[in-house]
Design an enzyme around this catalytic site. Sequence first.
Site, PDB file in Angstrom:
ATOM      1  CB  CYS A  83       4.185  -6.284   2.149  1.00 50.60           C
ATOM      2  SG  CYS A  83       4.217  -7.941   1.433  1.00 50.60           S
ATOM      3  NE  ARG A  86       4.413  -3.699  -1.077  1.00 40.41           N
ATOM      4  CZ  ARG A  86       4.630  -2.393  -1.068  1.00 40.41           C
ATOM      5  NH1 ARG A  86       3.719  -1.573  -1.545  1.00 40.41           N
ATOM      6  NH2 ARG A  86       5.773  -1.902  -0.608  1.00 40.41           N
ATOM      7  CD1 TRP A 258       6.934 -16.958   0.594  1.00 38.03           C
ATOM      8  CD2 TRP A 258       4.967 -16.925  -0.493  1.00 38.03           C
ATOM      9  NE1 TRP A 258       7.120 -16.260  -0.573  1.00 38.03           N
ATOM     10  CE2 TRP A 258       5.932 -16.222  -1.261  1.00 38.03           C
ATOM     11  CE3 TRP A 258       3.662 -17.049  -0.984  1.00 38.03           C
ATOM     12  CZ2 TRP A 258       5.613 -15.639  -2.487  1.00 38.03           C
ATOM     13  CZ3 TRP A 258       3.368 -16.458  -2.202  1.00 38.03           C
ATOM     14  CH2 TRP A 258       4.335 -15.774  -2.941  1.00 38.03           C
ATOM     15  CD  GLU A 263       8.354 -12.578   7.395  1.00 37.93           C
ATOM     16  OE1 GLU A 263       8.134 -13.299   6.395  1.00 37.93           O
ATOM     17  OE2 GLU A 263       7.451 -12.017   8.039  1.00 37.93           O
TER      18      GLU A 263
HETATM   19  N1  ARG Z   1       6.999 -11.268  10.634  1.00 38.85           N
HETATM   20  C1  ARG Z   1       5.842 -12.020  11.026  1.00 38.85           C
HETATM   21  C2  ARG Z   1       6.280 -13.326  11.687  1.00 38.85           C
HETATM   22  O1  ARG Z   1       7.449 -13.563  11.824  1.00 38.85           O
HETATM   23  C3  ARG Z   1       4.939 -12.309   9.849  1.00 38.85           C
HETATM   24  C4  ARG Z   1       4.511 -11.103   9.054  1.00 38.85           C
HETATM   25  C5  ARG Z   1       3.944 -11.446   7.688  1.00 38.85           C
HETATM   26  N2  ARG Z   1       4.950 -12.113   6.884  1.00 38.85           N
HETATM   27  C6  ARG Z   1       4.731 -12.639   5.675  1.00 38.85           C
HETATM   28  N3  ARG Z   1       5.738 -13.241   5.088  1.00 38.85           N
HETATM   29  N4  ARG Z   1       3.576 -12.552   5.064  1.00 38.85           N
HETATM   30  O2  ARG Z   1       5.478 -14.156  12.063  1.00 38.85           O
END
Ligand code: ARG
Length: 395
Positions: A83, A86, A258, A263
């Site tokens: 992560c 953090r 968030w 991602e």
């Molecule tokens: N990578 C995952 C997604 O696209 C989420 C993982 C957790 N990500 C976060 N920003 N807390 O759904």
Amino acid sequence: MSHTAVPGYRDNPTETWDPDAPVDAIEAEEFLRLCYAEDKRLGPVEQRLSSVRAQIAATGTYTQTFDEIAYGAKVAWRNASRCIGRLYWRSLVVLDRRDAHTAEHIFALLLRHLRQAGNMSNPGMLRPVISIFQPATPGRPYPRIWNEQLIRYAGYRRSDGSVLGDPRMVEFTEAMTALGWRGEGTGHDLLPLAIETPAEGVRLFGLPRASVLEVHISHPELPWFEELGLRWHAVPAISNMRLSIGGVHYPMAPFNGWYMGTEIGARTFGDTDRYDMLPEVAKRMGLDTSSDATMWRDRALIELNRAVLHSFDLAGVKISDHHTESERFLTHLRNEERAGRPVPADWSWIVPPISGSATPVFHRYYHEADLRPAFYLDADAHERALHPKPSASGG
Ligand code: ARG
């Protein structure tokens, strides 16, 4: 039965969990010492240690206090080597849900989790939240959530092999259908929550649209972007990782933060086994796709990522870009170093999937260690979320 972490999931693949084994008294003591040393408000640890030792000797486990699970959950986040976000580990909102036993009650509390995460009094100002449900008691079955995240879109395979919705969720969607769920058949059907309890087996609960904040994707300059019909949910809420605190295991402890834009913009929309949007975006941009070397993929990726950040901002939903999040992670490293603590980190996950070398997190190495408290993804939980077998697990 014995649960092994997904191979390679942790830097230290030796973590195994035997749900039938009594709590490891040494791990309990290590945690309590850490917890009471870091949080002086909790008072002296010695008395607590003797009570915990006695409880473990008598029952094979012990009941943690609210302060202990709250601190443990925060440290598990602090120790999450994959992560990048953090820096804010102390701000985790911890909801103690250990008294929920029926599927109905659990579902109601999951909806409250989503509302609190989405900060419905100030929608879009997302808050990191964890709901901690009952721990696994040695030798007894425990409740769990099959879904990998509380919010996911269904994926339907069409007869020509293409997929409507999220290709990652095709098998999960089929399993939900086999269990009696009917989606509307759109590209953005919210999957139901599959909650399994020892008394009731697996039960499905439809997720009301009203508890799910969503963002429609548009682009700051390219008007045709909206026509792609892309949208995504605001809250990433992982629901199939086991929280391990002081030898006690919480298999149901969904948590959210968030999104970092990449991602969604790079991985979800760009990956060829997900929405695979690069060819379409490149075509609409009029790029030369005749050779890899024209870098049409790279150019399309950047515009996709701009669109995601732009759209979340426009909707007032919290998100961060990978440059900002990288800087914050380095701040976190410095803070922790000052506190005399190592920061376990997995380079291959910390470095963003686009423009890695343009961020400072790329240009260094990290400690790799399996520190506890921690979140673990068990192989069977991973399997249940991606390739569920409704007949084998229900009831
Ligand atoms: N990578 C995952 C997604 O696209 C989420 C993982 C957790 N990500 C976060 N920003 N807390 O759904």
